[in-house]
Each structure stands twice: as structure tokens, then as C-alpha cells.
Enzyme design. Structure first.
Site, PDB file in Angstrom:
ATOM      1  CB  SER A  50       3.942 -12.417   8.795  1.00 26.17           C
ATOM      2  OG  SER A  50       4.446 -11.189   8.310  1.00 26.17           O
TER       3      SER A  50
HETATM    4  N1  SAH Z   1       3.169  -6.939  10.181  1.00 34.52           N
HETATM    5  C1  SAH Z   1       2.193  -7.127   9.128  1.00 34.52           C
HETATM    6  C2  SAH Z   1       2.778  -7.763   7.915  1.00 34.52           C
HETATM    7  C3  SAH Z   1       2.887  -6.732   6.871  1.00 34.52           C
HETATM    8  S1  SAH Z   1       3.668  -7.133   5.342  1.00 34.52           S
HETATM    9  C4  SAH Z   1       0.981  -7.865   9.646  1.00 34.52           C
HETATM   10  O1  SAH Z   1       1.011  -8.345  10.782  1.00 34.52           O
HETATM   11  O2  SAH Z   1      -0.019  -7.951   8.917  1.00 34.52           O
HETATM   12  C5  SAH Z   1       4.757  -5.764   5.196  1.00 34.52           C
HETATM   13  C6  SAH Z   1       4.146  -4.387   5.103  1.00 34.52           C
HETATM   14  O3  SAH Z   1       5.245  -3.473   5.045  1.00 34.52           O
HETATM   15  C7  SAH Z   1       3.289  -4.111   3.887  1.00 34.52           C
HETATM   16  O4  SAH Z   1       2.014  -3.715   4.289  1.00 34.52           O
HETATM   17  C8  SAH Z   1       4.032  -2.964   3.170  1.00 34.52           C
HETATM   18  O5  SAH Z   1       3.174  -2.012   2.575  1.00 34.52           O
HETATM   19  C9  SAH Z   1       4.814  -2.352   4.312  1.00 34.52           C
HETATM   20  N2  SAH Z   1       5.989  -1.565   3.957  1.00 34.52           N
HETATM   21  C10 SAH Z   1       6.912  -1.774   2.996  1.00 34.52           C
HETATM   22  N3  SAH Z   1       7.856  -0.819   3.013  1.00 34.52           N
HETATM   23  C11 SAH Z   1       7.528   0.036   4.038  1.00 34.52           C
HETATM   24  C12 SAH Z   1       8.105   1.238   4.572  1.00 34.52           C
HETATM   25  N4  SAH Z   1       9.236   1.768   4.088  1.00 34.52           N
HETATM   26  N5  SAH Z   1       7.503   1.819   5.620  1.00 34.52           N
HETATM   27  C13 SAH Z   1       6.355   1.314   6.138  1.00 34.52           C
HETATM   28  N6  SAH Z   1       5.760   0.191   5.678  1.00 34.52           N
HETATM   29  C14 SAH Z   1       6.338  -0.436   4.639  1.00 34.52           C
END
Ligand code: SAH
Length: 218
Positions: free
Chosen positions: A65
Site C-alpha cells: 500500500s
Molecule cells: N499490508 C500489505 C498490503 C497487502 S495488499 C503490505 O503492507 O504490503 C493485500 C493482501 O491481502 C494481498 O497480499 C492479498 O493476497 C491478501 N489477501 C486477500 N484476501 C485475503 C484473505 N482472505 N486472507 C488473507 N490475506 C488476504
């Protein structure tokens, strides 16, 4: 520009121009974002862009993000220090690292194995011993470690998952984007006021990848 302590000065500028100037006020959040080496959480060939004012691809179709969004969501948790926090959507592990600078313990769940493994490795090598990464569906929370004073969800949900609301400690906050699958979502903050009493606030429009899972999109 990126030799020696180049990243440190880019990080300091990010905190000043992307966070403080846009209204992030929490000293704890500003300090945490000034500490975590974001360049370690992005792919090697993108380290030069690590402090850009936007999201970046991290592989598997997912993104780390924008720094401002991480700050905004972390500030909304209103952590005082020492709390137990649940982070859904570990991705690169960056947001987990930022929260781990303030909270006592961060439990983080990522559904894509390759990302979960890489994030766990980065967090360990950056010295974040108080983050535990689990690979699985985060929409069901992590019942063994509840209650959480803070829960943060980094992917857009169709609705607020009931299981997450009920794993909040009284007084705790859940911060989650809610809305349509592929466009804009509303960043919601749900506060547990009592056992069966919740307050909901809308913190503004955001854009996230979809939350896939049992209480997310199918
Ligand atoms: N917080 C992260 C941003 C990640 S983007 C950072 O700092 O880099 C969102 C992430 O959520 C993705 O990697 C995606 O695979 C994950 N995601 C989506 N649905 C999910 C679920 N049900 N449980 C766990 N992770 C999930």
C-alpha cells in the site's frame, strides 16, 4: 542518490511530505514510519521507488500500500503501545512492521503462500520478532489469539466480516475497506463499545485489492 544513507533521507522526506503535511498527527505512527526500512519490503528491482507516493507491485498480482494509507489506517487504530493486533493481508509485511513498532504483538495472515513466506523472512531479518505470519484465510480472524485491541484489513471486503468484529476487545478498533470489488471502497472504522455494541465511522474513499475468502469475495 541511493548510496549510503540515501534511503534514510528519502524516508525522512516521505514522513514530512506524504504523512505530516497531509495531516497524520500521531507521533507514534510518524516515528514508526520513520524507522521501518520500506526498501526492504519491495522487490529488489523497485527499491529506488520504495519511497514513492503510491502503491507498488510485490508479485502475485498484489501490492504494497501507499505509505500514506498505511499511516492513515495505523493512526485509526489509535494504539498506545503494547497491544495485540491482527493484520489481515500481510502482503510484503510492511504494514505489519509499522504496527509492530508500536504494538506488543502483531499476528498477520496472508492467503498467498509465496507472499506469506517472503514477508516472514523479511520481518525476521529486519528484527521484528513480535510479528507472527500465518498463511490462510484471514476473513475468519485468528480465534486462538483474540481478543485484539486492533484489527487492520488491507484488502477490500463486500461487508464487514462478523467474525472479525467479534474478535475485537471492548474499546478496540477494526479498520477495513468496504465496498465494490474492483473500484472504490469506503475505509470504515468499527469500534467495539460493549459486548454487543459497535460504532461505525467512514474515514473516506480508498482503493484496495479484493479480500478473497469465506467472509470476503468468492
Ligand atoms: N499490508 C500489505 C498490503 C497487502 S495488499 C503490505 O503492507 O504490503 C493485500 C493482501 O491481502 C494481498 O497480499 C492479498 O493476497 C491478501 N489477501 C486477500 N484476501 C485475503 C484473505 N482472505 N486472507 C488473507 N490475506 C488476504
Amino acid at each position: 542518490m541511493n548510496q549510503g544513507n540515501g534511503f534514510e533521507s528519502q524516508r525522512a522526506s516521505m514522513v514530512d511530505y506524504q504523512l505530516r503535511a497531509r495531516g497524520i498527527r500521531s507521533i507514534k505512527v510518524l516515528e514508526a514510519m520513520g524507522q521501518v526500512a520500506r526498501e526492504k519490503f519491495v522487490p529488489k528491482n523497485m527499491q529506488d521507488c520504495a519511497y514513492d507516493d503510491g502503491p507498488l507491485p510485490i508479485g502475485a498480482g498484489q501490492t504494497i500500500s501507499q505509505p500514506y494509507i498505511v499511516a492513515l489506517m495505523t493512526e485509526a487504530l489509535d494504539l498506545k503501545g503494547g497491544e495485540t493486533v491482527l493484520d489481515i493481508g500481510t502482503g510484503s509485511g510492511y504494514a505489519a512492521a509499522v504496527m509492530a513498532c508500536i504494538a506488543g504483538q502483531v499476528f498477520s495472515i496472508e492467503r498467498i503462500p509465496e507472499l506469506a513466506e517472503r514477508a516472514a523472512r523479511t520481518l525476521a531479518s529486519e528484527g521484528f520478532g513480535n510479528v507472527e505470519v500465518h498463511c490462510g484465510d484471514g476473513t475468519m480472524g485468528w480465534p486462538e489469539h483474540q481478543p485484539f485491541e486492533g484489527i487492520i484489513v488491507a484488502a477490500g471486503a463486500p461487508a464487514v466480516p462478523e467474525s472479525l468484529k467479534h474478535q475485537l476487545a471492548v474499546g478496540g478498533h477494526l479498520v477495513i475497506p468496504v465496498g465494490s470489488e474492483h473500484s472504490v471502497q469506503a475505509l470504515m472504522r468499527i469500534t467495539r463499545l460493549a459486548d454487543n455494541e459497535f460504532r461505525t465511522e467512514d474515514l473516506g474513499a480508498v482503493r484496495f485489492v479484493p479480500l478473497l475468502g469465506e467472509q470476503g469475495w468468492s
